[in-house]
Design a protein around this motif. Sequence first.
Motif, PDB file in Angstrom:
ATOM      1  N   LYS A   1       7.434  -9.481   5.488  1.00 42.12           N
ATOM      2  CA  LYS A   1       7.793  -8.877   6.372  1.00 42.12           C
ATOM      3  C   LYS A   1       7.973  -7.888   4.818  1.00 42.12           C
ATOM      4  N   ARG A   2       8.979  -8.286   3.850  1.00 45.42           N
ATOM      5  CA  ARG A   2       8.936  -7.044   2.738  1.00 45.42           C
ATOM      6  C   ARG A   2       7.564  -7.274   1.035  1.00 45.42           C
ATOM      7  N   LEU A   3       6.742  -8.032   1.834  1.00 43.14           N
ATOM      8  CA  LEU A   3       5.410  -7.160   1.514  1.00 43.14           C
ATOM      9  C   LEU A   3       5.271  -5.427   2.898  1.00 43.14           C
ATOM     10  N   THR A   4       5.400  -5.645   4.000  1.00 44.36           N
ATOM     11  CA  THR A   4       5.297  -4.632   5.083  1.00 44.36           C
ATOM     12  C   THR A   4       5.305  -3.195   4.549  1.00 44.36           C
ATOM     13  N   GLN A   5       7.175  -3.529   3.861  1.00 43.01           N
ATOM     14  CA  GLN A   5       8.159  -2.693   4.005  1.00 43.01           C
ATOM     15  C   GLN A   5       7.618  -2.213   1.992  1.00 43.01           C
ATOM     16  N   LEU A   6       7.272  -3.155   1.252  1.00 41.84           N
ATOM     17  CA  LEU A   6       6.785  -2.318  -0.165  1.00 41.84           C
ATOM     18  C   LEU A   6       5.748  -1.290   0.041  1.00 41.84           C
ATOM     19  N   ILE A   7       4.527  -2.176   1.012  1.00 41.99           N
ATOM     20  CA  ILE A   7       3.292  -1.134   1.020  1.00 41.99           C
ATOM     21  C   ILE A   7       4.338   0.418   1.791  1.00 41.99           C
ATOM     22  N   ASN A   8       5.081   0.319   2.896  1.00 43.12           N
ATOM     23  CA  ASN A   8       5.256   0.851   3.208  1.00 43.12           C
ATOM     24  C   ASN A   8       5.847   2.393   2.416  1.00 43.12           C
ATOM     25  N   ASP A   9       6.485   1.773   1.454  1.00 48.11           N
ATOM     26  CA  ASP A   9       7.310   2.666   0.374  1.00 48.11           C
ATOM     27  C   ASP A   9       6.332   3.103  -0.353  1.00 48.11           C
ATOM     28  N   ILE A  10       5.360   2.238  -0.662  1.00 49.66           N
ATOM     29  CA  ILE A  10       4.761   3.334  -1.687  1.00 49.66           C
ATOM     30  C   ILE A  10       3.523   4.009  -1.145  1.00 49.66           C
ATOM     31  N   LEU A  11       3.308   3.741   0.221  1.00 43.95           N
ATOM     32  CA  LEU A  11       2.384   4.817   0.518  1.00 43.95           C
ATOM     33  C   LEU A  11       3.336   6.434  -0.020  1.00 43.95           C
ATOM     34  N   THR A  12       4.437   6.387   1.135  1.00 37.71           N
ATOM     35  CA  THR A  12       5.812   7.497   1.467  1.00 37.71           C
ATOM     36  C   THR A  12       5.442   7.898  -0.119  1.00 37.71           C
ATOM     37  N   LEU A  13       5.363   7.338  -1.121  1.00 35.42           N
ATOM     38  CA  LEU A  13       5.438   7.471  -2.281  1.00 35.42           C
ATOM     39  C   LEU A  13       4.461   8.887  -2.625  1.00 35.42           C
ATOM     40  N   SER A  14       3.468   7.760  -2.248  1.00 35.06           N
ATOM     41  CA  SER A  14       2.315   8.570  -3.092  1.00 35.06           C
ATOM     42  C   SER A  14       1.396   9.208  -1.741  1.00 35.06           C
ATOM     43  N   ARG A  15       1.934   9.481  -0.243  1.00 32.51           N
ATOM     44  CA  ARG A  15       1.405  10.306  -0.240  1.00 32.51           C
ATOM     45  C   ARG A  15       1.829  12.490   0.047  1.00 32.51           C
ATOM     46  N   PRO A  16       0.285  13.154  -0.070  1.00 30.78           N
ATOM     47  CA  PRO A  16       0.576  14.034  -0.596  1.00 30.78           C
ATOM     48  C   PRO A  16       1.949  14.605   0.655  1.00 30.78           C
ATOM     49  N   GLU A  17       1.413  14.327   1.439  1.00 29.34           N
ATOM     50  CA  GLU A  17       2.529  15.428   2.800  1.00 29.34           C
ATOM     51  C   GLU A  17       3.862  14.382   2.346  1.00 29.34           C
ATOM     52  N   THR A  18       4.358  14.358   1.651  1.00 32.13           N
ATOM     53  CA  THR A  18       5.765  13.950   1.311  1.00 32.13           C
ATOM     54  C   THR A  18       6.459  15.007   1.156  1.00 32.13           C
TER      55      THR A  18
END
Length: 261
Positions: free
Chosen positions: A83-100
């Motif tokens: 679960k932590r791994l999933t959260q980490l990947i989601n957070d990294i994606l949020t920070l790297s997505r241009p749509e942010t």
Amino acid sequence: SVDASVIPLNQGISRLQVLVILYDVTYLRQVEKMQLDFVGNVSHELKTPVTAIAGFAETLLNGAKNDPATLNKFLGIIFDESKRLTQLINDILTLSRPETNRTVQATVALKKLVDDALRNLDKVIKDKQIRVEVAIAPDLQVVTDERKLTQIVRNLLNNAVFYNRLAGHVTITAQVVSDHLLLAVADTGIGIPEAEQARIFERFYRVDKARSRHNGGTGLGLAIVAELVKGMDGRVVVNSQVGVGSTFTVTLPVGQNNRPA
Ligand code: ADP
């Protein structure tokens, strides 16, 4: 440092333009360094849960699975770590997505947004016997980016609950003052030492690594808040005292919509 030969001083470039070029080079180097640091941190952070998952799975395969209590305990750890791994990947994606950075404006009912975010924390709020107070007028509406505001509120609430003491309080207030939304999340938790208060918004910075991990934290929650708030031309500040609690205040320029939703 800059290679002067790349600057065509003899081609009629003004002194001001030369200065702009120098600044750009330094800035690009900084960005490059930050990106490299981030990739290094990400790899390190990903390794921790993966190592745990592999280690516990291997121990089970090597015979530990025959003891039901051990089997249960280790499966629990493997589940938590994934679960932590999933959260980490989601957070990294949020920070790297241009749509942010892309903004989608909509009319948002603020109290509902906060109540919905709190629902995700129901279990830990109950377990820790936290008293939550939402001091937001039921009819308060603002025009803003709902997805981004939801993420900001969620991350701040998560921390307010996770870093709180047993039977502590969390208070959420929101009001609109001259086209700005002022949203504050206050807790009666462990607090943040003054010297660390500026750094907690950095990616992967944690005051207490062990405690953050124990709470399932990725060390990216506040970095995401800071990034989103900045993208919305807002501000986020923290006021905190060790052993007393913390208040995070977000100020966002918003449109107002007084029509019923
Ligand atoms: P984490 O996943 O570690 O919670 P965050 O980026 O959300 O990552 O927060 C960074 C660090 O700031 C945390 O590890 C914690 O040390 C500190 N922190 C954040 N919010 C609070 C709070 N409400 N009370 C005390 N400390 C906090």
